[in-house]
Design a protein around this motif. Structure first.
Motif, short mmCIF file in Angstrom:
data_model
loop_
_atom_site.label_atom_id
_atom_site.label_comp_id
_atom_site.label_asym_id
_atom_site.label_seq_id
_atom_site.Cartn_x
_atom_site.Cartn_y
_atom_site.Cartn_z
N GLY A 354 0.82 -1.22 0.00
CA GLY A 354 0.00 0.00 0.00
C GLY A 354 0.85 1.26 0.00
N GLY A 355 0.86 1.97 -1.12
CA GLY A 355 1.64 3.20 -1.21
C GLY A 355 0.82 4.44 -0.88
N PRO A 356 1.38 5.63 -1.17
CA PRO A 356 0.68 6.88 -0.83
C PRO A 356 -0.74 6.95 -1.40
CG PRO A 356 2.93 7.35 -1.51
CD PRO A 356 2.71 5.87 -1.75
N ALA A 357 -0.92 6.47 -2.63
CA ALA A 357 -2.25 6.58 -3.24
C ALA A 357 -3.24 5.59 -2.64
CB ALA A 357 -2.16 6.39 -4.75
N CYS A 358 -2.74 4.43 -2.21
CA CYS A 358 -3.64 3.46 -1.57
C CYS A 358 -4.18 4.00 -0.26
CB CYS A 358 -2.90 2.16 -1.24
SG CYS A 358 -2.18 1.33 -2.64
N LEU A 359 -3.37 4.83 0.38
CA LEU A 359 -3.73 5.28 1.73
C LEU A 359 -4.76 6.41 1.73
CD1 LEU A 359 -0.16 5.17 3.35
CD2 LEU A 359 -2.15 3.87 4.15
N ARG A 360 -5.19 6.84 0.56
CA ARG A 360 -6.13 7.96 0.57
C ARG A 360 -7.34 7.74 -0.34
NH1 ARG A 360 -5.70 7.86 -4.33
NH2 ARG A 360 -4.67 9.34 -5.72
N LEU A 361 -8.48 8.25 0.14
CA LEU A 361 -9.70 8.27 -0.66
C LEU A 361 -9.94 9.72 -1.07
CD1 LEU A 361 -12.23 6.75 -1.71
CD2 LEU A 361 -13.37 7.41 0.42
N ARG A 362 -10.08 9.92 -2.37
CA ARG A 362 -10.33 11.29 -2.83
C ARG A 362 -11.82 11.57 -2.84
NH1 ARG A 362 -6.51 11.98 -8.00
NH2 ARG A 362 -7.01 9.83 -8.44
N VAL A 363 -12.19 12.71 -2.30
CA VAL A 363 -13.59 13.11 -2.30
C VAL A 363 -13.62 14.58 -2.73
CG1 VAL A 363 -15.72 13.19 -0.96
CG2 VAL A 363 -13.91 11.64 -0.26
N ALA A 364 -13.97 14.83 -3.99
CA ALA A 364 -14.03 16.22 -4.45
C ALA A 364 -15.26 16.87 -3.85
CB ALA A 364 -14.06 16.28 -5.97
N LEU A 365 -15.06 17.98 -3.15
CA LEU A 365 -16.14 18.62 -2.40
C LEU A 365 -16.17 20.13 -2.67
CD1 LEU A 365 -15.46 16.96 1.10
CD2 LEU A 365 -17.36 16.39 -0.45
N THR A 366 -17.37 20.70 -2.73
CA THR A 366 -17.48 22.15 -2.77
C THR A 366 -17.23 22.68 -1.35
OG1 THR A 366 -19.82 22.14 -2.19
CG2 THR A 366 -19.29 22.00 -4.55
N GLU A 367 -17.07 23.99 -1.24
CA GLU A 367 -16.84 24.55 0.11
C GLU A 367 -18.00 24.25 1.04
OE1 GLU A 367 -15.67 28.74 0.34
OE2 GLU A 367 -14.22 28.20 -1.25
N ASP A 368 -19.23 24.33 0.51
CA ASP A 368 -20.40 24.04 1.35
C ASP A 368 -20.39 22.59 1.81
OD1 ASP A 368 -21.22 26.58 1.04
OD2 ASP A 368 -22.91 26.13 -0.31
N GLU A 369 -19.96 21.72 0.93
CA GLU A 369 -19.92 20.29 1.31
C GLU A 369 -18.83 20.04 2.35
OE1 GLU A 369 -21.69 18.96 -3.06
OE2 GLU A 369 -19.54 18.81 -2.67
N VAL A 370 -17.71 20.72 2.20
CA VAL A 370 -16.66 20.59 3.24
C VAL A 370 -17.23 21.07 4.57
CG1 VAL A 370 -14.40 21.40 4.05
CG2 VAL A 370 -14.73 20.87 1.63
N ALA A 371 -17.95 22.18 4.52
CA ALA A 371 -18.50 22.75 5.77
C ALA A 371 -19.53 21.81 6.38
CB ALA A 371 -19.12 24.11 5.48
N ALA A 372 -20.18 20.99 5.54
CA ALA A 372 -21.21 20.07 6.05
C ALA A 372 -20.62 18.76 6.58
CB ALA A 372 -22.23 19.76 4.94
N ALA A 373 -19.32 18.54 6.32
CA ALA A 373 -18.70 17.29 6.79
C ALA A 373 -18.40 17.39 8.28
CB ALA A 373 -17.41 17.04 6.00
N HIS A 374 -18.29 16.25 8.94
CA HIS A 374 -18.00 16.21 10.38
C HIS A 374 -16.60 16.77 10.63
CE1 HIS A 374 -17.34 14.77 14.39
NE2 HIS A 374 -18.44 14.02 14.42
N ARG A 375 -16.51 17.85 11.40
CA ARG A 375 -15.22 18.54 11.60
C ARG A 375 -14.16 17.65 12.23
NH1 ARG A 375 -15.58 22.21 8.38
NH2 ARG A 375 -13.76 23.25 9.23
#
Ligand code: SUG
Length: 432
Positions: A354-375
Protein backbone atom coordinates in the motif's frame (compact mmCIF):
# COMPACT_ATOMS: atom_id res chain seq x y z
CA UNK A 1 -19.68 26.18 -6.96
CA UNK A 2 -16.60 24.28 -8.05
CA UNK A 3 -15.35 21.30 -6.12
CA UNK A 4 -11.84 20.87 -4.76
CA UNK A 5 -10.18 17.57 -4.07
CA UNK A 6 -10.15 16.51 -0.46
CA UNK A 7 -8.16 13.46 0.60
CA UNK A 8 -9.29 11.17 3.38
CA UNK A 9 -6.38 9.05 4.53
CA UNK A 10 -6.83 5.78 6.33
CA UNK A 11 -5.56 6.12 9.86
CA UNK A 12 -3.47 2.97 10.17
CA UNK A 13 -4.91 0.74 12.87
CA UNK A 14 -3.19 -0.68 15.97
CA UNK A 15 -3.17 -4.27 14.64
CA UNK A 16 -1.19 -3.54 11.45
CA UNK A 17 0.72 -6.76 10.76
CA UNK A 18 2.20 -8.90 8.01
CA UNK A 19 0.06 -11.99 7.50
CA UNK A 20 0.54 -12.36 3.74
CA UNK A 21 -3.18 -12.28 3.12
CA UNK A 22 -3.40 -10.65 -0.29
CA UNK A 23 -3.15 -12.81 -3.41
CA UNK A 24 -1.52 -11.14 -6.37
CA UNK A 25 0.06 -8.55 -4.09
CA UNK A 26 3.78 -9.26 -4.24
CA UNK A 27 4.75 -7.13 -1.23
CA UNK A 28 2.16 -8.80 1.00
CA UNK A 29 3.37 -12.28 0.01
CA UNK A 30 7.06 -11.36 0.35
CA UNK A 31 6.69 -9.94 3.85
CA UNK A 32 4.46 -12.65 5.24
CA UNK A 33 5.56 -13.44 8.79
CA UNK A 34 7.68 -10.32 9.22
CA UNK A 35 7.45 -8.24 12.38
CA UNK A 36 5.42 -5.06 11.89
CA UNK A 37 5.59 -1.74 13.69
CA UNK A 38 2.04 -0.37 13.95
CA UNK A 39 3.15 2.75 15.80
CA UNK A 40 5.63 3.72 13.10
CA UNK A 41 3.07 2.81 10.43
CA UNK A 42 0.43 5.14 11.83
CA UNK A 43 2.89 7.98 12.37
CA UNK A 44 4.26 7.61 8.83
CA UNK A 45 0.72 7.80 7.44
CA UNK A 46 -0.17 10.82 9.54
CA UNK A 47 3.03 12.64 8.57
CA UNK A 48 2.21 12.15 4.89
CA UNK A 49 -1.37 13.35 5.41
CA UNK A 50 -0.15 16.38 7.36
CA UNK A 51 2.26 17.32 4.57
CA UNK A 52 -0.61 17.20 2.07
CA UNK A 53 -2.78 19.31 4.39
CA UNK A 54 0.05 21.85 4.55
CA UNK A 55 -0.14 22.36 0.78
CA UNK A 56 -3.56 23.92 1.43
CA UNK A 57 -5.73 20.99 0.30
CA UNK A 58 -8.52 19.73 2.50
CA UNK A 59 -7.32 16.62 4.31
CA UNK A 60 -9.30 14.23 6.45
CA UNK A 61 -8.92 10.84 8.05
CA UNK A 62 -10.96 7.66 7.89
CA UNK A 63 -10.76 5.74 11.14
CA UNK A 64 -9.39 2.22 11.60
CA UNK A 65 -11.96 -0.56 12.02
CA UNK A 66 -12.24 -2.48 15.29
CA UNK A 67 -9.92 -5.50 15.02
CA UNK A 68 -9.88 -8.33 15.68
CA UNK A 69 -13.39 -8.52 14.31
CA UNK A 70 -15.28 -10.18 17.16
CA UNK A 71 -18.60 -9.99 15.31
CA UNK A 72 -17.19 -12.26 12.62
CA UNK A 73 -15.55 -14.58 15.14
CA UNK A 74 -18.96 -14.96 16.70
CA UNK A 75 -20.62 -15.44 13.33
CA UNK A 76 -18.15 -18.25 12.67
CA UNK A 77 -19.21 -20.08 15.80
CA UNK A 78 -16.56 -19.01 18.32
CA UNK A 79 -18.10 -18.49 21.74
CA UNK A 80 -17.23 -17.54 25.28
CA UNK A 81 -15.30 -14.54 26.56
CA UNK A 82 -13.30 -12.51 24.06
CA UNK A 83 -10.08 -14.01 25.42
CA UNK A 84 -11.54 -17.48 25.01
CA UNK A 85 -12.62 -16.78 21.42
CA UNK A 86 -9.11 -15.58 20.54
CA UNK A 87 -7.51 -18.58 22.19
CA UNK A 88 -9.83 -21.00 20.38
CA UNK A 89 -9.44 -19.33 16.99
CA UNK A 90 -5.65 -19.20 17.38
CA UNK A 91 -5.70 -22.94 17.95
CA UNK A 92 -8.38 -24.11 15.50
CA UNK A 93 -8.25 -21.56 12.69
CA UNK A 94 -5.21 -19.26 12.91
CA UNK A 95 -5.63 -18.34 9.25
CA UNK A 96 -9.13 -17.02 9.94
CA UNK A 97 -7.91 -15.16 13.01
CA UNK A 98 -5.23 -13.43 10.91
CA UNK A 99 -7.90 -12.25 8.48
CA UNK A 100 -9.97 -10.88 11.34
CA UNK A 101 -6.96 -9.02 12.70
CA UNK A 102 -6.01 -7.24 9.48
CA UNK A 103 -5.72 -3.46 9.56
CA UNK A 104 -6.43 -3.39 5.82
CA UNK A 105 -9.01 -0.61 6.17
CA UNK A 106 -5.98 1.71 6.09
CA UNK A 107 -6.01 1.50 2.26
CA UNK A 108 -8.92 3.83 1.79
CA UNK A 109 -8.49 4.04 -1.98
CA UNK A 110 -10.39 0.75 -1.75
CA UNK A 111 -12.99 1.96 0.73
CA UNK A 112 -15.50 3.29 -1.78
CA UNK A 113 -16.03 4.93 -5.14
CA UNK A 114 -17.12 8.56 -5.12
CA UNK A 115 -18.87 10.82 -7.60
CA UNK A 116 -18.65 14.56 -6.90
CA UNK A 117 -21.97 16.43 -6.86
CA UNK A 118 -21.21 18.24 -10.13
CA UNK A 119 -21.06 14.89 -11.96
CA UNK A 120 -24.09 13.17 -10.45
CA UNK A 121 -27.53 13.49 -11.98
CA UNK A 122 -29.13 14.51 -8.66
CA UNK A 123 -26.44 17.02 -7.66
CA UNK A 124 -25.36 15.13 -4.53
CA UNK A 125 -22.02 13.57 -3.71
CA UNK A 126 -22.39 9.80 -4.17
CA UNK A 127 -20.63 7.11 -2.17
CA UNK A 128 -20.60 3.37 -2.83
CA UNK A 129 -18.54 1.40 -0.31
CA UNK A 130 -16.57 -1.34 -2.03
CA UNK A 131 -17.61 -4.93 -1.32
CA UNK A 132 -13.96 -6.05 -1.57
CA UNK A 133 -15.28 -9.54 -2.11
CA UNK A 134 -12.04 -11.01 -3.46
CA UNK A 135 -10.47 -11.49 -0.01
CA UNK A 136 -11.94 -12.40 3.35
CA UNK A 137 -9.98 -9.82 5.33
CA UNK A 138 -11.01 -7.04 2.99
CA UNK A 139 -14.63 -8.14 2.62
CA UNK A 140 -15.10 -7.41 6.32
CA UNK A 141 -14.51 -3.71 5.78
CA UNK A 142 -17.69 -2.62 4.00
CA UNK A 143 -20.07 -2.31 7.00
CA UNK A 144 -17.71 -0.12 9.01
CA UNK A 145 -16.72 1.87 5.94
CA UNK A 146 -20.41 2.63 5.40
CA UNK A 147 -20.78 3.66 9.06
CA UNK A 148 -17.75 5.92 8.87
CA UNK A 149 -18.83 7.59 5.63
CA UNK A 150 -22.35 8.08 6.95
CA UNK A 151 -20.94 9.64 10.11
CA UNK A 152 -18.66 12.04 8.25
CA UNK A 153 -21.06 12.91 5.43
CA UNK A 154 -24.36 12.80 7.27
CA UNK A 155 -26.45 15.45 5.50
CA UNK A 156 -28.62 13.51 3.07
CA UNK A 157 -29.55 16.63 1.08
CA UNK A 158 -25.91 16.79 0.00
CA UNK A 159 -24.62 13.24 0.32
CA UNK A 160 -26.07 10.02 -1.12
CA UNK A 161 -24.89 6.72 0.33
CA UNK A 162 -25.41 3.48 -1.56
CA UNK A 163 -25.17 -0.05 -0.29
CA UNK A 164 -22.04 -1.98 -1.25
CA UNK A 165 -22.73 -4.09 -4.35
CA UNK A 166 -23.77 -7.69 -3.74
CA UNK A 167 -20.65 -9.81 -3.33
CA UNK A 168 -19.92 -12.44 -5.94
CA UNK A 169 -17.36 -13.48 -8.49
CA UNK A 170 -18.78 -11.29 -11.24
CA UNK A 171 -19.27 -8.25 -9.04
CA UNK A 172 -15.99 -7.77 -7.22
CA UNK A 173 -15.63 -4.08 -6.43
CA UNK A 174 -12.37 -2.67 -5.06
CA UNK A 175 -13.39 0.97 -5.01
CA UNK A 176 -11.69 4.13 -6.16
CA UNK A 177 -8.36 2.41 -6.75
CA UNK A 178 -9.76 1.40 -10.14
CA UNK A 179 -11.43 4.69 -10.96
CA UNK A 180 -10.03 8.00 -12.19
CA UNK A 181 -11.84 11.26 -12.74
CA UNK A 182 -10.43 13.73 -15.23
CA UNK A 183 -11.72 17.26 -15.52
CA UNK A 184 -10.96 20.84 -16.47
CA UNK A 185 -13.00 23.91 -15.58
CA UNK A 186 -15.93 24.51 -17.84
CA UNK A 187 -16.13 20.97 -19.21
CA UNK A 188 -17.97 17.92 -17.92
CA UNK A 189 -15.76 15.55 -15.95
CA UNK A 190 -14.78 12.20 -17.43
CA UNK A 191 -14.79 8.95 -15.46
CA UNK A 192 -12.40 6.14 -16.30
CA UNK A 193 -13.18 2.78 -14.71
CA UNK A 194 -10.50 0.13 -15.14
CA UNK A 195 -11.50 -3.46 -14.57
CA UNK A 196 -9.36 -6.57 -14.38
CA UNK A 197 -8.93 -9.61 -16.62
CA UNK A 198 -7.73 -12.83 -15.03
CA UNK A 199 -4.06 -13.38 -15.67
CA UNK A 200 -2.18 -16.67 -15.74
CA UNK A 201 -0.84 -16.26 -12.22
CA UNK A 202 -3.36 -13.99 -10.55
CA UNK A 203 -7.07 -13.35 -10.74
CA UNK A 204 -8.66 -10.01 -11.39
CA UNK A 205 -10.20 -8.26 -8.40
CA UNK A 206 -12.29 -5.54 -10.07
CA UNK A 207 -15.16 -6.76 -12.26
CA UNK A 208 -16.44 -4.78 -15.22
CA UNK A 209 -20.04 -5.32 -14.16
CA UNK A 210 -19.26 -3.84 -10.77
CA UNK A 211 -17.79 -0.69 -12.30
CA UNK A 212 -20.83 -0.36 -14.56
CA UNK A 213 -23.16 -0.69 -11.59
CA UNK A 214 -21.31 2.02 -9.67
CA UNK A 215 -21.48 4.37 -12.67
CA UNK A 216 -25.24 3.73 -12.93
CA UNK A 217 -25.82 4.23 -9.20
CA UNK A 218 -23.95 7.52 -9.28
CA UNK A 219 -25.91 8.84 -12.25
CA UNK A 220 -22.80 9.55 -14.34
CA UNK A 221 -23.08 10.82 -17.88
CA UNK A 222 -22.66 7.69 -20.03
CA UNK A 223 -21.08 9.76 -22.80
CA UNK A 224 -18.21 10.69 -20.51
CA UNK A 225 -17.64 7.35 -18.86
CA UNK A 226 -15.28 4.64 -20.10
CA UNK A 227 -14.72 1.05 -18.96
CA UNK A 228 -11.25 -0.13 -19.89
CA UNK A 229 -9.58 -3.48 -19.27
CA UNK A 230 -6.35 -3.50 -17.31
CA UNK A 231 -3.67 -5.66 -18.89
CA UNK A 232 -3.34 -9.28 -17.81
CA UNK A 233 0.37 -8.73 -17.90
CA UNK A 234 0.14 -6.01 -15.25
CA UNK A 235 -2.08 -8.20 -13.05
CA UNK A 236 0.38 -11.08 -13.34
CA UNK A 237 3.27 -8.77 -12.48
CA UNK A 238 1.49 -7.71 -9.26
CA UNK A 239 -0.69 -4.75 -10.22
CA UNK A 240 -3.71 -6.06 -8.32
CA UNK A 241 -5.36 -2.63 -8.44
CA UNK A 242 -5.07 -0.22 -11.33
CA UNK A 243 -3.69 2.52 -9.09
CA UNK A 244 -0.46 0.51 -9.00
CA UNK A 245 0.10 1.39 -12.67
CA UNK A 246 -1.67 4.72 -13.22
CA UNK A 247 -2.87 7.90 -11.52
CA UNK A 248 -4.82 10.91 -12.77
CA UNK A 249 -5.61 14.42 -11.64
CA UNK A 250 -7.28 17.30 -13.46
CA UNK A 251 -6.41 16.91 -17.13
CA UNK A 252 -3.42 14.60 -16.51
CA UNK A 253 -3.32 10.82 -16.65
CA UNK A 254 0.12 9.43 -15.70
CA UNK A 255 0.48 5.73 -16.43
CA UNK A 256 2.63 2.82 -17.50
CA UNK A 257 2.79 1.59 -21.08
CA UNK A 258 1.71 -1.91 -20.03
CA UNK A 259 -1.16 -0.90 -17.80
CA UNK A 260 -3.93 -1.40 -20.38
CA UNK A 261 -4.78 -4.56 -22.28
CA UNK A 262 -5.10 -2.49 -25.46
CA UNK A 263 -3.06 0.70 -25.22
CA UNK A 264 -4.25 2.33 -28.43
CA UNK A 265 -7.91 1.65 -27.70
CA UNK A 266 -7.50 2.94 -24.15
CA UNK A 267 -5.83 6.14 -25.30
CA UNK A 268 -8.53 6.74 -27.91
CA UNK A 269 -11.29 6.11 -25.39
CA UNK A 270 -9.80 8.46 -22.80
CA UNK A 271 -9.44 11.20 -25.41
CA UNK A 272 -13.00 10.60 -26.56
CA UNK A 273 -14.48 11.19 -23.11
CA UNK A 274 -11.86 13.82 -22.13
CA UNK A 275 -10.56 15.53 -25.30
CA UNK A 276 -8.50 17.83 -23.08
CA UNK A 277 -6.64 14.93 -21.45
CA UNK A 278 -2.86 15.16 -21.14
CA UNK A 279 -1.50 11.62 -21.26
CA UNK A 280 1.92 11.11 -19.70
CA UNK A 281 3.09 7.57 -20.28
CA UNK A 282 6.15 5.77 -18.94
CA UNK A 283 7.51 3.56 -21.72
CA UNK A 284 8.54 0.08 -20.63
CA UNK A 285 12.05 0.55 -22.01
CA UNK A 286 12.57 3.42 -19.57
CA UNK A 287 10.67 1.96 -16.63
CA UNK A 288 10.29 -1.82 -16.86
CA UNK A 289 6.93 -3.01 -15.51
CA UNK A 290 8.63 -4.82 -12.61
CA UNK A 291 10.39 -1.62 -11.54
CA UNK A 292 7.13 0.30 -11.77
CA UNK A 293 5.46 -2.23 -9.47
CA UNK A 294 8.36 -2.71 -7.07
CA UNK A 295 8.84 1.05 -6.68
CA UNK A 296 5.14 1.97 -6.71
CA UNK A 297 6.01 4.87 -8.99
CA UNK A 298 2.38 5.17 -10.11
CA UNK A 299 0.90 4.61 -6.69
CA UNK A 300 1.62 8.24 -6.12
CA UNK A 301 -0.80 10.99 -5.35
CA UNK A 302 -1.00 13.60 -8.06
CA UNK A 303 -2.12 16.78 -6.36
CA UNK A 304 -2.99 20.27 -7.43
CA UNK A 305 -2.50 22.46 -4.37
CA UNK A 306 -4.02 25.96 -4.35
CA UNK A 307 -0.74 27.37 -5.74
CA UNK A 308 -1.40 25.30 -8.88
CA UNK A 309 1.93 23.41 -8.98
CA UNK A 310 0.86 19.87 -9.79
CA UNK A 311 2.87 17.59 -7.50
CA UNK A 312 3.56 13.87 -7.29
CA UNK A 313 3.60 12.46 -3.75
CA UNK A 314 5.68 9.31 -4.06
CA UNK A 315 6.96 6.59 -1.75
CA UNK A 316 10.68 6.61 -0.91
CA UNK A 317 10.87 3.23 -2.67
CA UNK A 318 10.41 5.13 -5.95
CA UNK A 319 13.34 7.37 -5.07
CA UNK A 320 15.48 4.32 -4.35
CA UNK A 321 14.65 2.69 -7.68
CA UNK A 322 16.88 4.15 -10.35
CA UNK A 323 14.54 3.74 -13.30
CA UNK A 324 11.62 5.20 -11.37
CA UNK A 325 13.60 8.12 -9.96
CA UNK A 326 15.03 9.02 -13.36
CA UNK A 327 11.60 8.94 -14.93
CA UNK A 328 10.23 11.19 -12.20
CA UNK A 329 13.09 13.67 -12.71
CA UNK A 330 12.54 13.65 -16.43
CA UNK A 331 8.79 14.12 -16.03
CA UNK A 332 9.18 17.05 -13.67
CA UNK A 333 11.67 18.76 -16.02
CA UNK A 334 9.68 18.09 -19.19
CA UNK A 335 7.20 20.52 -20.65
CA UNK A 336 4.06 19.09 -19.12
CA UNK A 337 1.70 19.80 -16.21
CA UNK A 338 3.62 17.87 -13.54
CA UNK A 339 5.77 20.45 -11.77
CA UNK A 340 7.16 18.80 -8.68
CA UNK A 341 7.78 15.51 -6.87
CA UNK A 342 8.11 14.78 -3.17
CA UNK A 343 8.99 11.47 -1.57
CA UNK A 344 7.51 10.15 1.68
CA UNK A 345 8.36 7.24 3.91
CA UNK A 346 5.27 5.04 4.23
CA UNK A 347 7.36 1.89 4.37
CA UNK A 348 5.25 -0.01 6.87
CA UNK A 349 2.23 0.22 4.57
CA UNK A 350 4.33 -0.35 1.47
CA UNK A 351 5.47 -3.69 2.84
CA UNK A 352 1.85 -4.81 2.60
CA UNK A 353 1.51 -3.37 -0.90
CA UNK A 354 0.00 0.00 0.00
CA UNK A 355 1.64 3.20 -1.21
CA UNK A 356 0.68 6.88 -0.83
CA UNK A 357 -2.25 6.58 -3.24
CA UNK A 358 -3.64 3.46 -1.57
CA UNK A 359 -3.73 5.28 1.73
CA UNK A 360 -6.13 7.96 0.57
CA UNK A 361 -9.70 8.27 -0.66
CA UNK A 362 -10.33 11.29 -2.83
CA UNK A 363 -13.59 13.11 -2.30
CA UNK A 364 -14.03 16.22 -4.45
CA UNK A 365 -16.14 18.62 -2.40
CA UNK A 366 -17.48 22.15 -2.77
CA UNK A 367 -16.84 24.55 0.11
CA UNK A 368 -20.40 24.04 1.35
CA UNK A 369 -19.92 20.29 1.31
CA UNK A 370 -16.66 20.59 3.24
CA UNK A 371 -18.50 22.75 5.77
CA UNK A 372 -21.21 20.07 6.05
CA UNK A 373 -18.70 17.29 6.79
CA UNK A 374 -18.00 16.21 10.38
CA UNK A 375 -15.22 18.54 11.60
CA UNK A 376 -13.66 15.94 13.85
CA UNK A 377 -12.37 13.96 10.88
CA UNK A 378 -10.62 16.89 9.20
CA UNK A 379 -6.89 17.07 9.76
CA UNK A 380 -5.96 20.38 11.34
CA UNK A 381 -2.77 21.04 13.34
CA UNK A 382 -4.81 20.34 16.42
CA UNK A 383 -6.30 17.02 15.26
CA UNK A 384 -2.85 15.99 14.03
CA UNK A 385 -1.40 16.58 17.51
CA UNK A 386 -4.24 14.71 19.15
CA UNK A 387 -4.02 11.77 16.76
CA UNK A 388 -0.25 11.40 17.11
CA UNK A 389 -0.68 11.55 20.90
CA UNK A 390 -3.35 8.85 20.65
CA UNK A 391 -1.04 6.64 18.56
CA UNK A 392 1.83 7.13 21.03
CA UNK A 393 -0.48 6.21 23.89
CA UNK A 394 -2.08 3.06 22.43
CA UNK A 395 0.10 1.46 19.77
CA UNK A 396 2.69 -1.27 20.01
CA UNK A 397 5.94 -0.89 18.14
CA UNK A 398 6.06 -4.54 17.14
CA UNK A 399 3.63 -7.26 16.23
CA UNK A 400 5.01 -10.69 15.37
CA UNK A 401 2.70 -13.42 13.98
CA UNK A 402 2.38 -15.14 17.38
CA UNK A 403 1.13 -11.95 19.00
CA UNK A 404 -2.22 -12.41 17.27
CA UNK A 405 -2.94 -15.18 19.78
CA UNK A 406 -2.44 -12.75 22.66
CA UNK A 407 -5.82 -11.63 24.08
CA UNK A 408 -4.13 -8.52 25.48
CA UNK A 409 -3.48 -7.27 21.93
CA UNK A 410 -7.14 -7.81 21.07
CA UNK A 411 -8.30 -5.96 24.16
CA UNK A 412 -5.99 -2.99 23.84
CA UNK A 413 -6.76 -2.60 20.12
CA UNK A 414 -10.46 -2.37 20.87
CA UNK A 415 -9.91 0.06 23.71
CA UNK A 416 -7.78 2.17 21.38
CA UNK A 417 -10.49 2.58 18.73
CA UNK A 418 -13.13 3.30 21.38
CA UNK A 419 -10.90 6.09 22.68
CA UNK A 420 -10.46 7.31 19.10
CA UNK A 421 -14.20 7.58 18.53
CA UNK A 422 -14.40 9.95 21.50
CA UNK A 423 -11.35 11.87 20.38
CA UNK A 424 -12.90 12.43 16.94
CA UNK A 425 -16.15 13.61 18.49
CA UNK A 426 -18.11 10.65 17.11
CA UNK A 427 -18.86 8.40 20.09
CA UNK A 428 -21.26 6.24 18.04
CA UNK A 429 -18.81 5.73 15.19
CA UNK A 430 -18.50 2.00 15.72
CA UNK A 431 -22.07 1.27 16.69
CA UNK A 432 -24.26 3.65 14.71
O1 SUG B 1 -5.76 -5.32 -0.83
N1 SUG B 1 -2.89 -5.41 1.12
C1 SUG B 1 -3.83 -4.63 0.38
C2 SUG B 1 -3.15 -3.45 -0.27
C3 SUG B 1 -4.13 -2.52 -0.90
C4 SUG B 1 -3.48 -1.45 -1.69
N2 SUG B 1 -4.46 -0.58 -2.21
C5 SUG B 1 -4.44 -0.04 -3.45
N3 SUG B 1 -3.64 -0.46 -4.37
N4 SUG B 1 -5.29 0.87 -3.69
C6 SUG B 1 -4.55 -5.47 -0.67
O2 SUG B 1 -3.88 -6.25 -1.36
C7 SUG B 1 -2.19 -7.12 2.68
C8 SUG B 1 -2.61 -7.55 4.03
C9 SUG B 1 -1.82 -8.68 4.57
O3 SUG B 1 -1.17 -9.38 3.80
O4 SUG B 1 -1.87 -8.88 5.78
C10 SUG B 1 -3.28 -6.37 1.95
O5 SUG B 1 -4.44 -6.66 2.12
Amino acid sequence: MSAREANFDGLIGPTHNYAGLALGNVASATNKGAVSNPKAAALQGLAKAKAVAETGLVQGVLPPHPRPDFRTLHALGFRGSEARMIEQAAKDAPDILANLYSASAMWTANAATIAPSADAADGRVHFTPANLSSHLHRSLEAPQTARSLNTIFADDRRFAHHEPLPAGAGLGDEGAANHTRLHVDGEGAAHIFVYGLDGERFRARQARRASEAVARLHGLDAGRTAFLPQSRRAIDAGAFHNDVVGVGDGRVYFFHEHSFEDLDAARAEILRIAPYAELIMAPADEVPLDDAIRSYLFNSQLLTPPDGAKTLILPTEAEENEAARRFVEKTVQADNSIAAARYFNVRESMRNGGGPACLRLRVALTEDEVAAAHRGFLLTDETYERLTGWVERWYRDRIAPDDLADPALARESHEAVEALADLLGAPRLYSA
